[in-house]
Design a protein around this motif. Sequence first.
Motif, PDB file in Angstrom:
ATOM      1  N   LYS A 159     -23.421  86.137  32.081  1.00  0.00           N
ATOM      2  CA  LYS A 159     -23.528  84.738  32.220  1.00  0.00           C
ATOM      3  C   LYS A 159     -22.262  84.134  31.564  1.00  0.00           C
ATOM      4  O   LYS A 159     -21.710  83.058  31.933  1.00  0.00           O
ATOM      5  CB  LYS A 159     -24.865  84.159  31.622  1.00  0.00           C
ATOM      6  CG  LYS A 159     -25.942  84.154  32.237  1.00  0.00           C
ATOM      7  CD  LYS A 159     -27.296  83.762  31.617  1.00  0.00           C
ATOM      8  CE  LYS A 159     -28.434  83.921  32.512  1.00  0.00           C
ATOM      9  NZ  LYS A 159     -29.666  83.128  31.787  1.00  0.00           N
ATOM     10  N   LEU A 160     -21.538  84.776  30.459  1.00  0.00           N
ATOM     11  CA  LEU A 160     -20.648  84.416  29.826  1.00  0.00           C
ATOM     12  C   LEU A 160     -19.126  84.469  30.667  1.00  0.00           C
ATOM     13  O   LEU A 160     -18.533  83.514  30.544  1.00  0.00           O
ATOM     14  CB  LEU A 160     -20.487  85.370  28.454  1.00  0.00           C
ATOM     15  CG  LEU A 160     -19.305  84.870  27.759  1.00  0.00           C
ATOM     16  CD1 LEU A 160     -18.955  83.360  27.273  1.00  0.00           C
ATOM     17  CD2 LEU A 160     -19.092  85.642  26.463  1.00  0.00           C
ATOM     18  N   LYS A 161     -19.172  85.461  31.336  1.00  0.00           N
ATOM     19  CA  LYS A 161     -18.171  85.818  32.303  1.00  0.00           C
ATOM     20  C   LYS A 161     -18.146  84.519  33.465  1.00  0.00           C
ATOM     21  O   LYS A 161     -16.951  84.001  33.784  1.00  0.00           O
ATOM     22  CB  LYS A 161     -18.170  87.015  32.838  1.00  0.00           C
ATOM     23  CG  LYS A 161     -17.797  88.107  31.926  1.00  0.00           C
ATOM     24  CD  LYS A 161     -17.938  89.475  32.574  1.00  0.00           C
ATOM     25  CE  LYS A 161     -17.639  90.776  31.832  1.00  0.00           C
ATOM     26  NZ  LYS A 161     -17.740  92.035  32.302  1.00  0.00           N
ATOM     27  N   ILE A 162     -19.261  84.398  33.997  1.00  0.00           N
ATOM     28  CA  ILE A 162     -19.290  83.482  35.025  1.00  0.00           C
ATOM     29  C   ILE A 162     -18.825  81.799  34.384  1.00  0.00           C
ATOM     30  O   ILE A 162     -18.146  81.091  35.144  1.00  0.00           O
ATOM     31  CB  ILE A 162     -20.335  83.198  35.731  1.00  0.00           C
ATOM     32  CG1 ILE A 162     -20.968  84.628  36.317  1.00  0.00           C
ATOM     33  CG2 ILE A 162     -20.798  82.000  36.391  1.00  0.00           C
ATOM     34  CD1 ILE A 162     -22.620  84.559  36.997  1.00  0.00           C
ATOM     35  N   ARG A 163     -19.432  81.569  33.131  1.00  0.00           N
ATOM     36  CA  ARG A 163     -19.012  80.401  32.617  1.00  0.00           C
ATOM     37  C   ARG A 163     -17.428  80.419  32.411  1.00  0.00           C
ATOM     38  O   ARG A 163     -16.723  79.310  32.546  1.00  0.00           O
ATOM     39  CB  ARG A 163     -19.681  80.068  31.311  1.00  0.00           C
ATOM     40  CG  ARG A 163     -19.652  78.999  30.668  1.00  0.00           C
ATOM     41  CD  ARG A 163     -20.332  78.665  29.543  1.00  0.00           C
ATOM     42  NE  ARG A 163     -19.951  77.397  28.738  1.00  0.00           N
ATOM     43  CZ  ARG A 163     -20.835  77.143  27.534  1.00  0.00           C
ATOM     44  NH1 ARG A 163     -21.520  78.065  27.009  1.00  0.00           N
ATOM     45  NH2 ARG A 163     -20.460  75.848  27.019  1.00  0.00           N
ATOM     46  N   ARG A 164     -17.037  81.524  31.936  1.00  0.00           N
ATOM     47  CA  ARG A 164     -15.235  81.449  31.754  1.00  0.00           C
ATOM     48  C   ARG A 164     -14.572  81.026  32.976  1.00  0.00           C
ATOM     49  O   ARG A 164     -13.502  80.638  33.052  1.00  0.00           O
ATOM     50  CB  ARG A 164     -15.252  82.747  30.923  1.00  0.00           C
ATOM     51  CG  ARG A 164     -15.504  82.966  29.468  1.00  0.00           C
ATOM     52  CD  ARG A 164     -14.928  84.131  28.818  1.00  0.00           C
ATOM     53  NE  ARG A 164     -15.257  84.186  27.380  1.00  0.00           N
ATOM     54  CZ  ARG A 164     -15.078  85.100  26.576  1.00  0.00           C
ATOM     55  NH1 ARG A 164     -14.472  86.231  27.275  1.00  0.00           N
ATOM     56  NH2 ARG A 164     -15.273  85.060  25.335  1.00  0.00           N
ATOM     57  N   VAL A 165     -14.997  81.995  33.986  1.00  0.00           N
ATOM     58  CA  VAL A 165     -14.356  81.808  35.305  1.00  0.00           C
ATOM     59  C   VAL A 165     -14.515  80.329  35.897  1.00  0.00           C
ATOM     60  O   VAL A 165     -13.406  79.929  36.253  1.00  0.00           O
ATOM     61  CB  VAL A 165     -15.062  82.648  36.297  1.00  0.00           C
ATOM     62  CG1 VAL A 165     -14.330  82.441  37.668  1.00  0.00           C
ATOM     63  CG2 VAL A 165     -14.658  84.159  36.104  1.00  0.00           C
TER      64      VAL A 165
END
Length: 508
Positions: free
Chosen positions: A469-475
Amino acid sequence: MQSVTRLTLLLCAAWAAALLYGEMGAYWAARLSCSWPSSSSSPPSSLSPNNHVKIAVVADPQLMDSTSLGLPPSSIALQAAEFYTDLNMRRSFQSVVLPFKPDVLLFLGDHFDGGPYMSNEEWHESLSRFKHIFSMNEHITNPNIPIYYLSGNHDIGYSAFHKIHPEVISRYEKEFGSRNYQFSAGKVDFVVVDAQTLDGAKESKERSSSWEFIKALSPGNKTNPKVLLTHIPLYRPDNSPCGPHRSSPVINQRVSNAAMDQGITYQNYLSKETSDLLLHLLKPVLVLSGHDHDQCTVVHPTPFGPVTEHTLGTISWQQGNLYPSFMLLSAGPKLPANSTGIEHEFVVTLLLLILWPTNGLRSLPYVNSFVSFMRSVAAELFSRTKEKDDEEDGEYEMVWDAEGSMHLVKKAVARTPSTSSDSRTTGRGNVVARPTARKNQPEPDSSVLVEMSSEMISEDGGKVPRSSKLKIRRVLQRLFRVIQSIIVIAALNVPLYMMLLFKDWIDR
Protein backbone atom coordinates in the motif's frame (compact mmCIF):
# COMPACT_ATOMS: atom_id res chain seq x y z
CA MET A 1 8.06 19.81 -2.74
CA GLN A 2 10.22 22.91 -3.07
CA SER A 3 12.68 20.92 -5.18
CA VAL A 4 9.89 19.84 -7.56
CA THR A 5 8.78 23.45 -7.92
CA ARG A 6 12.28 24.51 -8.87
CA LEU A 7 12.49 21.68 -11.41
CA THR A 8 9.15 22.72 -12.94
CA LEU A 9 10.30 26.32 -13.32
CA LEU A 10 13.59 25.15 -14.81
CA LEU A 11 11.76 22.98 -17.36
CA CYS A 12 9.44 25.89 -18.20
CA ALA A 13 12.46 28.03 -18.99
CA ALA A 14 14.08 25.24 -21.02
CA TRP A 15 10.93 24.72 -23.08
CA ALA A 16 10.58 28.46 -23.66
CA ALA A 17 14.19 28.64 -24.85
CA ALA A 18 13.65 25.66 -27.17
CA LEU A 19 10.51 27.25 -28.64
CA LEU A 20 12.23 30.58 -29.20
CA TYR A 21 15.15 28.91 -30.95
CA GLY A 22 13.00 26.61 -33.08
CA GLU A 23 10.55 29.33 -34.12
CA MET A 24 13.03 32.22 -34.49
CA GLY A 25 16.67 31.49 -33.61
CA ALA A 26 17.17 28.68 -36.15
CA TYR A 27 16.18 31.00 -39.00
CA TRP A 28 18.50 33.74 -37.76
CA ALA A 29 21.37 31.27 -37.56
CA ALA A 30 20.71 30.13 -41.15
CA ARG A 31 20.66 33.72 -42.36
CA LEU A 32 23.97 34.51 -40.65
CA SER A 33 25.62 31.50 -42.33
CA CYS A 34 24.83 32.74 -45.88
CA SER A 35 26.03 35.69 -47.93
CA TRP A 36 25.99 36.91 -51.50
CA PRO A 37 28.79 35.24 -53.52
CA SER A 38 31.68 37.19 -54.96
CA SER A 39 34.70 36.36 -57.09
CA SER A 40 38.17 37.14 -55.81
CA SER A 41 39.41 37.38 -59.42
CA SER A 42 37.07 40.28 -60.26
CA PRO A 43 38.11 43.89 -59.69
CA PRO A 44 36.74 45.48 -56.51
CA SER A 45 34.66 47.95 -58.49
CA SER A 46 32.63 45.17 -60.14
CA LEU A 47 31.70 43.70 -56.75
CA SER A 48 29.97 46.80 -55.41
CA PRO A 49 26.25 46.41 -54.61
CA ASN A 50 25.35 48.85 -57.38
CA ASN A 51 27.23 46.90 -60.04
CA HIS A 52 25.66 43.43 -59.78
CA VAL A 53 22.14 41.99 -59.56
CA LYS A 54 21.28 39.84 -56.55
CA ILE A 55 19.06 36.87 -57.45
CA ALA A 56 17.41 34.61 -54.86
CA VAL A 57 16.56 31.18 -56.29
CA VAL A 58 13.91 28.85 -54.81
CA ALA A 59 13.09 25.33 -56.01
CA ASP A 60 10.23 22.84 -55.57
CA PRO A 61 7.85 24.38 -53.01
CA GLN A 62 5.39 21.68 -54.16
CA LEU A 63 2.45 22.81 -52.03
CA MET A 64 0.53 19.91 -50.53
CA ASP A 65 -3.01 19.15 -51.70
CA SER A 66 -5.50 16.29 -51.79
CA THR A 67 -3.22 14.34 -54.16
CA SER A 68 -0.21 14.42 -51.82
CA LEU A 69 -1.12 11.91 -49.12
CA GLY A 70 -4.32 10.44 -50.47
CA LEU A 71 -6.37 12.18 -47.77
CA PRO A 72 -9.77 13.79 -48.37
CA PRO A 73 -9.57 17.55 -48.98
CA SER A 74 -11.70 18.26 -45.89
CA SER A 75 -9.76 16.00 -43.51
CA ILE A 76 -8.19 17.56 -40.42
CA ALA A 77 -4.94 15.63 -40.97
CA LEU A 78 -4.46 17.13 -44.45
CA GLN A 79 -5.32 20.62 -43.27
CA ALA A 80 -2.86 20.37 -40.38
CA ALA A 81 -0.10 19.10 -42.69
CA GLU A 82 -0.79 21.89 -45.18
CA PHE A 83 -0.79 24.52 -42.44
CA TYR A 84 2.55 23.52 -40.89
CA THR A 85 4.25 22.98 -44.26
CA ASP A 86 3.04 26.32 -45.60
CA LEU A 87 4.02 28.07 -42.38
CA ASN A 88 7.53 26.62 -42.47
CA MET A 89 8.07 27.79 -46.07
CA ARG A 90 6.62 31.24 -45.37
CA ARG A 91 8.81 31.66 -42.31
CA SER A 92 11.90 30.45 -44.18
CA PHE A 93 11.16 32.88 -47.01
CA GLN A 94 10.40 35.88 -44.81
CA SER A 95 13.04 35.29 -42.13
CA VAL A 96 15.94 34.10 -44.30
CA VAL A 97 15.49 34.91 -48.00
CA LEU A 98 13.84 38.35 -47.96
CA PRO A 99 16.24 39.92 -45.40
CA PHE A 100 19.00 39.57 -48.02
CA LYS A 101 17.01 42.09 -50.12
CA PRO A 102 17.28 40.33 -53.47
CA ASP A 103 16.76 42.27 -56.70
CA VAL A 104 15.19 39.28 -58.48
CA LEU A 105 13.25 36.18 -57.35
CA LEU A 106 13.47 32.97 -59.37
CA PHE A 107 11.37 29.83 -58.88
CA LEU A 108 12.67 26.66 -60.53
CA GLY A 109 9.33 24.87 -60.93
CA ASP A 110 7.01 22.49 -59.07
CA HIS A 111 5.03 25.23 -57.39
CA PHE A 112 2.24 22.72 -56.68
CA ASP A 113 2.19 19.01 -55.90
CA GLY A 114 -0.81 17.80 -57.87
CA GLY A 115 -1.06 20.67 -60.35
CA PRO A 116 -2.04 18.64 -63.43
CA TYR A 117 -4.69 16.65 -61.54
CA MET A 118 -6.43 19.31 -59.47
CA SER A 119 -9.77 20.83 -60.31
CA ASN A 120 -9.89 24.51 -61.18
CA GLU A 121 -11.26 25.35 -57.75
CA GLU A 122 -8.54 23.48 -55.87
CA TRP A 123 -5.86 24.78 -58.25
CA HIS A 124 -6.81 28.41 -57.61
CA GLU A 125 -6.94 27.71 -53.87
CA SER A 126 -3.36 26.38 -54.06
CA LEU A 127 -2.40 29.43 -56.10
CA SER A 128 -3.74 31.70 -53.35
CA ARG A 129 -1.70 29.78 -50.77
CA PHE A 130 1.39 30.05 -52.99
CA LYS A 131 1.04 33.83 -53.19
CA HIS A 132 0.53 34.09 -49.44
CA ILE A 133 3.52 31.89 -48.58
CA PHE A 134 5.89 33.90 -50.76
CA SER A 135 4.44 37.30 -49.83
CA MET A 136 3.25 38.15 -53.35
CA ASN A 137 0.21 39.96 -51.97
CA GLU A 138 2.43 42.25 -49.92
CA HIS A 139 4.38 45.32 -50.94
CA ILE A 140 7.74 43.72 -50.05
CA THR A 141 7.79 41.57 -53.20
CA ASN A 142 5.15 43.02 -55.51
CA PRO A 143 5.77 45.07 -57.61
CA ASN A 144 9.22 46.05 -56.31
CA ILE A 145 10.94 42.71 -57.03
CA PRO A 146 10.52 41.02 -60.43
CA ILE A 147 9.65 37.32 -60.19
CA TYR A 148 10.38 34.65 -62.81
CA TYR A 149 8.94 31.14 -62.93
CA LEU A 150 9.77 27.77 -64.48
CA SER A 151 7.20 25.09 -65.20
CA GLY A 152 7.72 21.77 -63.43
CA ASN A 153 6.35 18.28 -63.92
CA HIS A 154 4.11 18.77 -60.87
CA ASP A 155 2.72 21.94 -62.47
CA ILE A 156 1.88 20.75 -65.99
CA GLY A 157 2.88 17.07 -66.11
CA TYR A 158 5.12 15.36 -68.68
CA SER A 159 4.74 15.35 -72.45
CA ALA A 160 2.42 12.31 -72.56
CA PHE A 161 -0.07 14.15 -70.34
CA HIS A 162 -0.28 17.24 -72.56
CA LYS A 163 -1.91 15.46 -75.48
CA ILE A 164 -4.77 14.28 -73.26
CA HIS A 165 -5.12 17.41 -71.09
CA PRO A 166 -3.82 20.46 -72.96
CA GLU A 167 -5.86 22.71 -70.64
CA VAL A 168 -3.29 22.33 -67.85
CA ILE A 169 -0.75 24.23 -69.97
CA SER A 170 -3.12 27.08 -70.76
CA ARG A 171 -4.12 27.29 -67.08
CA TYR A 172 -0.46 27.51 -66.06
CA GLU A 173 0.49 30.08 -68.72
CA LYS A 174 -2.48 32.29 -67.85
CA GLU A 175 -1.11 32.79 -64.33
CA PHE A 176 2.67 32.30 -64.59
CA GLY A 177 3.39 33.34 -68.20
CA SER A 178 5.23 31.62 -71.03
CA ARG A 179 7.01 28.31 -70.47
CA ASN A 180 9.95 29.27 -72.74
CA TYR A 181 11.42 32.74 -72.50
CA GLN A 182 14.56 34.75 -71.77
CA PHE A 183 15.32 37.57 -69.35
CA SER A 184 18.44 39.52 -68.42
CA ALA A 185 19.90 40.44 -65.04
CA GLY A 186 22.91 42.72 -65.19
CA LYS A 187 24.83 41.59 -68.25
CA VAL A 188 23.78 37.94 -67.93
CA ASP A 189 21.10 36.30 -70.07
CA PHE A 190 18.92 33.68 -68.38
CA VAL A 191 17.26 31.14 -70.70
CA VAL A 192 14.14 29.42 -69.33
CA VAL A 193 13.06 26.19 -71.04
CA ASP A 194 10.12 23.85 -70.51
CA ALA A 195 12.12 20.69 -69.82
CA GLN A 196 8.99 18.51 -69.59
CA THR A 197 8.44 18.82 -73.36
CA LEU A 198 12.02 18.41 -74.65
CA ASP A 199 11.93 14.58 -74.74
CA GLY A 200 8.31 14.39 -75.89
CA ALA A 201 6.86 12.78 -78.98
CA LYS A 202 8.33 14.18 -82.20
CA GLU A 203 4.93 15.22 -83.56
CA SER A 204 4.04 17.07 -80.35
CA LYS A 205 3.47 20.78 -80.92
CA GLU A 206 4.67 21.55 -77.37
CA ARG A 207 7.98 19.82 -78.07
CA SER A 208 8.35 21.62 -81.41
CA SER A 209 7.68 25.05 -79.93
CA SER A 210 10.27 24.51 -77.18
CA TRP A 211 13.03 23.48 -79.59
CA GLU A 212 12.20 26.30 -81.99
CA PHE A 213 12.66 28.77 -79.17
CA ILE A 214 16.03 27.27 -78.21
CA LYS A 215 17.35 27.22 -81.76
CA ALA A 216 16.28 30.81 -82.30
CA LEU A 217 18.42 31.89 -79.35
CA SER A 218 21.57 30.00 -80.25
CA PRO A 219 22.92 32.40 -82.92
CA GLY A 220 21.92 35.46 -80.87
CA ASN A 221 24.02 37.86 -78.82
CA LYS A 222 27.19 36.06 -77.78
CA THR A 223 28.70 38.92 -75.78
CA ASN A 224 26.60 38.17 -72.66
CA PRO A 225 27.09 34.87 -70.84
CA LYS A 226 24.05 32.59 -70.69
CA VAL A 227 22.62 30.68 -67.73
CA LEU A 228 20.34 27.76 -68.60
CA LEU A 229 17.34 27.27 -66.29
CA THR A 230 15.63 23.88 -66.46
CA HIS A 231 13.43 22.18 -63.91
CA ILE A 232 14.62 18.67 -64.87
CA PRO A 233 18.41 18.29 -64.49
CA LEU A 234 20.65 17.45 -67.43
CA TYR A 235 21.84 13.92 -67.99
CA ARG A 236 24.65 12.55 -65.83
CA PRO A 237 26.00 8.96 -65.65
CA ASP A 238 24.63 6.72 -62.93
CA ASN A 239 26.19 7.10 -59.47
CA SER A 240 27.78 10.44 -60.38
CA PRO A 241 28.98 12.19 -57.20
CA CYS A 242 26.95 15.23 -56.20
CA GLY A 243 29.42 17.00 -53.91
CA PRO A 244 29.66 17.38 -50.12
CA HIS A 245 26.37 19.25 -49.59
CA ARG A 246 24.03 16.42 -50.56
CA SER A 247 22.30 14.69 -47.66
CA SER A 248 20.45 11.85 -49.45
CA PRO A 249 21.65 9.03 -51.76
CA VAL A 250 22.22 9.86 -55.41
CA ILE A 251 19.23 9.14 -57.67
CA ASN A 252 20.05 7.45 -60.98
CA GLN A 253 18.25 7.85 -64.28
CA ARG A 254 14.75 6.42 -64.56
CA VAL A 255 12.54 6.97 -67.59
CA SER A 256 8.96 5.82 -68.22
CA ASN A 257 7.40 6.11 -71.68
CA ALA A 258 3.75 6.06 -72.68
CA ALA A 259 2.43 3.39 -75.02
CA MET A 260 2.96 3.78 -78.77
CA ASP A 261 5.63 6.44 -78.37
CA GLN A 262 3.25 9.09 -77.08
CA GLY A 263 5.85 10.76 -74.90
CA ILE A 264 7.39 10.64 -71.44
CA THR A 265 5.39 9.85 -68.32
CA TYR A 266 8.32 10.25 -65.91
CA GLN A 267 12.08 10.92 -65.98
CA ASN A 268 14.70 11.85 -63.38
CA TYR A 269 17.04 13.54 -65.88
CA LEU A 270 16.83 14.66 -69.47
CA SER A 271 18.17 12.20 -72.03
CA LYS A 272 21.81 12.37 -73.03
CA GLU A 273 20.94 13.47 -76.58
CA THR A 274 18.73 16.30 -75.33
CA SER A 275 21.29 17.44 -72.77
CA ASP A 276 24.15 17.47 -75.28
CA LEU A 277 22.06 19.39 -77.79
CA LEU A 278 21.06 22.00 -75.21
CA LEU A 279 24.68 22.58 -74.20
CA HIS A 280 25.80 22.72 -77.85
CA LEU A 281 23.15 25.25 -78.96
CA LEU A 282 23.13 27.57 -75.94
CA LYS A 283 26.71 27.22 -74.68
CA PRO A 284 25.78 28.27 -71.12
CA VAL A 285 28.33 29.13 -68.47
CA LEU A 286 26.06 27.78 -65.74
CA VAL A 287 23.03 25.48 -65.44
CA LEU A 288 20.47 25.69 -62.61
CA SER A 289 17.92 22.92 -62.06
CA GLY A 290 15.53 21.49 -59.48
CA HIS A 291 13.33 18.38 -59.45
CA ASP A 292 15.77 16.27 -57.38
CA HIS A 293 14.76 17.77 -53.98
CA ASP A 294 18.39 17.67 -52.82
CA GLN A 295 21.55 19.53 -53.69
CA CYS A 296 23.82 18.23 -56.41
CA THR A 297 26.77 19.83 -58.21
CA VAL A 298 28.12 18.19 -61.38
CA VAL A 299 30.40 19.35 -64.17
CA HIS A 300 29.49 18.55 -67.78
CA PRO A 301 32.41 18.27 -70.22
CA THR A 302 31.77 20.08 -73.52
CA PRO A 303 33.92 21.01 -76.56
CA PHE A 304 33.90 24.65 -75.43
CA GLY A 305 34.88 23.89 -71.83
CA PRO A 306 33.39 22.43 -68.65
CA VAL A 307 29.93 23.63 -67.58
CA THR A 308 28.85 23.49 -63.95
CA GLU A 309 25.29 22.52 -63.05
CA HIS A 310 23.82 23.23 -59.63
CA THR A 311 20.68 21.31 -58.66
CA LEU A 312 18.90 23.05 -55.80
CA GLY A 313 17.25 21.31 -52.89
CA THR A 314 13.60 21.92 -52.14
CA ILE A 315 12.52 24.71 -49.82
CA SER A 316 9.85 22.43 -48.30
CA TRP A 317 10.75 20.15 -45.40
CA GLN A 318 7.72 17.99 -46.29
CA GLN A 319 9.41 17.03 -49.56
CA GLY A 320 12.29 15.33 -47.79
CA ASN A 321 14.59 18.26 -47.04
CA LEU A 322 14.72 18.94 -43.29
CA TYR A 323 16.90 21.99 -43.95
CA PRO A 324 15.08 24.10 -46.57
CA SER A 325 17.38 25.18 -49.39
CA PHE A 326 17.68 28.28 -51.52
CA MET A 327 20.43 29.90 -53.60
CA LEU A 328 21.96 33.37 -53.56
CA LEU A 329 23.25 34.25 -57.04
CA SER A 330 25.12 37.41 -58.03
CA ALA A 331 24.92 38.44 -61.71
CA GLY A 332 27.39 41.16 -62.61
CA PRO A 333 29.07 42.52 -65.70
CA LYS A 334 31.20 39.36 -65.84
CA LEU A 335 29.96 36.04 -64.51
CA PRO A 336 32.68 33.44 -63.84
CA ALA A 337 32.16 30.08 -65.51
CA ASN A 338 32.32 28.23 -62.19
CA SER A 339 30.08 30.36 -59.96
CA THR A 340 29.33 28.74 -56.59
CA GLY A 341 26.99 29.40 -54.82
CA ILE A 342 9.79 18.12 -29.85
CA GLU A 343 10.02 14.86 -29.31
CA HIS A 344 13.31 14.81 -27.42
CA GLU A 345 12.38 17.76 -25.20
CA PHE A 346 9.11 16.09 -24.21
CA VAL A 347 10.82 12.80 -23.31
CA VAL A 348 13.49 14.57 -21.24
CA THR A 349 10.79 16.56 -19.42
CA LEU A 350 8.86 13.42 -18.51
CA LEU A 351 11.97 11.56 -17.36
CA LEU A 352 13.08 14.45 -15.15
CA LEU A 353 9.65 14.84 -13.58
CA ILE A 354 9.29 11.09 -12.96
CA LEU A 355 12.81 10.34 -11.73
CA TRP A 356 13.50 13.58 -9.82
CA PRO A 357 13.99 12.77 -6.10
CA THR A 358 11.23 13.90 -3.77
CA ASN A 359 13.67 15.57 -1.39
CA GLY A 360 15.75 17.11 -4.18
CA LEU A 361 19.31 16.33 -5.18
CA ARG A 362 20.46 16.11 -1.56
CA SER A 363 18.84 12.71 -1.20
CA LEU A 364 21.18 11.32 -3.86
CA PRO A 365 24.42 9.56 -2.75
CA TYR A 366 27.43 11.80 -2.16
CA VAL A 367 25.47 14.98 -2.89
CA ASN A 368 24.73 15.68 0.78
CA SER A 369 28.35 15.12 1.78
CA PHE A 370 29.51 17.39 -1.06
CA VAL A 371 27.15 20.15 0.09
CA SER A 372 28.39 19.76 3.68
CA PHE A 373 31.99 19.98 2.52
CA MET A 374 31.31 23.15 0.55
CA ARG A 375 29.56 24.66 3.56
CA SER A 376 32.51 23.87 5.82
CA VAL A 377 34.90 25.47 3.34
CA ALA A 378 32.73 28.57 3.17
CA ALA A 379 32.46 28.72 6.97
CA GLU A 380 36.24 28.42 7.31
CA LEU A 381 36.83 31.24 4.86
CA PHE A 382 34.20 33.38 6.54
CA SER A 383 35.61 32.81 10.02
CA ARG A 384 39.12 33.74 8.91
CA THR A 385 37.86 36.90 7.31
CA LYS A 386 35.97 37.78 10.47
CA GLU A 387 39.05 37.31 12.66
CA LYS A 388 41.04 39.49 10.33
CA ASP A 389 38.39 42.16 10.43
CA ASP A 390 38.30 42.03 14.21
CA GLU A 391 42.02 42.63 14.30
CA GLU A 392 41.78 45.51 11.88
CA ASP A 393 38.88 47.12 13.74
CA GLY A 394 40.70 47.16 17.13
CA GLU A 395 41.70 50.42 18.94
CA TYR A 396 45.36 51.45 19.32
CA GLU A 397 47.22 53.95 21.65
CA MET A 398 50.56 55.71 21.32
CA VAL A 399 53.28 54.76 23.84
CA TRP A 400 56.78 56.36 24.14
CA ASP A 401 59.71 54.39 25.48
CA ALA A 402 62.66 55.71 27.48
CA GLU A 403 64.58 56.65 24.33
CA GLY A 404 61.75 58.82 23.01
CA SER A 405 60.50 56.41 20.32
CA MET A 406 56.77 56.12 19.70
CA HIS A 407 54.95 52.76 19.40
CA LEU A 408 51.32 51.77 18.59
CA VAL A 409 49.94 49.31 21.11
CA LYS A 410 46.48 47.68 20.69
CA LYS A 411 44.15 48.25 23.58
CA ALA A 412 42.68 45.30 25.41
CA VAL A 413 38.97 44.84 24.68
CA ALA A 414 36.81 43.36 27.37
CA ARG A 415 34.44 40.71 26.01
CA THR A 416 31.03 40.37 27.59
CA PRO A 417 30.16 36.74 28.22
CA SER A 418 27.01 35.65 26.40
CA THR A 419 24.15 34.31 28.44
CA SER A 420 21.11 32.31 27.53
CA SER A 421 17.83 32.22 29.33
CA ASP A 422 16.95 28.69 28.33
CA SER A 423 20.31 26.93 28.61
CA ARG A 424 23.11 26.42 31.17
CA THR A 425 26.82 26.11 30.38
CA THR A 426 28.87 23.52 32.23
CA GLY A 427 32.38 22.15 31.92
CA ARG A 428 35.65 23.82 31.00
CA GLY A 429 37.14 25.51 27.96
CA ASN A 430 35.03 25.29 24.82
CA VAL A 431 32.95 22.35 25.94
CA VAL A 432 29.32 23.43 26.30
CA ALA A 433 26.39 21.33 27.43
CA ARG A 434 22.82 22.44 26.69
CA PRO A 435 20.26 20.35 28.58
CA THR A 436 17.32 21.93 26.73
CA ALA A 437 18.70 21.19 23.23
CA ARG A 438 16.38 18.22 22.73
CA LYS A 439 13.44 20.58 22.76
CA ASN A 440 14.80 22.33 19.68
CA GLN A 441 15.25 19.19 17.57
CA PRO A 442 13.35 19.24 14.27
CA GLU A 443 10.23 17.15 13.98
CA PRO A 444 10.61 13.88 12.13
CA ASP A 445 10.04 13.95 8.38
CA SER A 446 6.52 13.25 7.18
CA SER A 447 7.76 10.30 5.13
CA VAL A 448 9.11 8.74 8.32
CA LEU A 449 5.76 9.16 10.04
CA VAL A 450 4.06 7.48 7.11
CA GLU A 451 6.39 4.53 7.35
CA MET A 452 5.80 4.20 11.10
CA SER A 453 2.03 4.41 10.79
CA SER A 454 2.02 1.94 7.93
CA GLU A 455 3.11 -0.85 10.24
CA MET A 456 0.60 -3.00 12.04
CA ILE A 457 0.96 -5.40 14.99
CA SER A 458 0.39 -9.05 14.29
CA GLU A 459 -1.29 -11.56 16.64
CA ASP A 460 2.00 -12.65 18.23
CA GLY A 461 3.05 -9.03 18.91
CA GLY A 462 5.39 -8.61 15.92
CA LYS A 463 5.13 -5.76 13.38
CA VAL A 464 4.17 -6.54 9.79
CA PRO A 465 4.97 -3.75 7.22
CA ARG A 466 2.27 -2.74 4.75
CA SER A 467 4.80 -2.12 1.96
CA SER A 468 2.45 -2.74 -0.97
CA LYS A 469 0.00 0.00 0.00
CA LEU A 470 2.87 2.35 0.73
CA LYS A 471 4.39 1.77 -2.72
CA ILE A 472 1.05 2.35 -4.43
CA ARG A 473 0.57 5.57 -2.51
CA ARG A 474 4.03 6.81 -3.45
CA VAL A 475 3.47 5.99 -7.14
CA LEU A 476 0.16 7.85 -7.15
CA GLN A 477 1.74 10.84 -5.41
CA ARG A 478 4.57 10.96 -7.94
CA LEU A 479 2.13 10.59 -10.86
CA PHE A 480 0.02 13.44 -9.54
CA ARG A 481 3.13 15.55 -9.15
CA VAL A 482 4.22 14.85 -12.75
CA ILE A 483 0.79 15.73 -14.14
CA GLN A 484 0.69 18.91 -12.08
CA SER A 485 4.12 19.99 -13.34
CA ILE A 486 3.20 19.23 -16.97
CA ILE A 487 0.08 21.37 -16.64
CA VAL A 488 2.16 24.26 -15.30
CA ILE A 489 4.74 23.91 -18.09
CA ALA A 490 2.02 23.76 -20.75
CA ALA A 491 0.15 26.73 -19.29
CA LEU A 492 3.24 28.90 -19.56
CA ASN A 493 4.58 27.67 -22.93
CA VAL A 494 1.48 26.98 -25.04
CA PRO A 495 0.56 30.70 -25.27
CA LEU A 496 4.17 31.47 -26.20
CA TYR A 497 4.11 28.79 -28.91
CA MET A 498 0.80 30.02 -30.35
CA MET A 499 2.11 33.57 -30.48
CA LEU A 500 5.28 32.48 -32.29
CA LEU A 501 3.28 30.18 -34.55
CA PHE A 502 1.03 32.84 -36.00
CA LYS A 503 3.29 35.88 -35.94
CA ASP A 504 4.68 35.10 -39.44
CA TRP A 505 1.41 33.79 -40.89
CA ILE A 506 -0.66 36.96 -40.60
CA ASP A 507 -0.35 39.41 -43.49
CA ARG A 508 1.70 42.43 -42.60
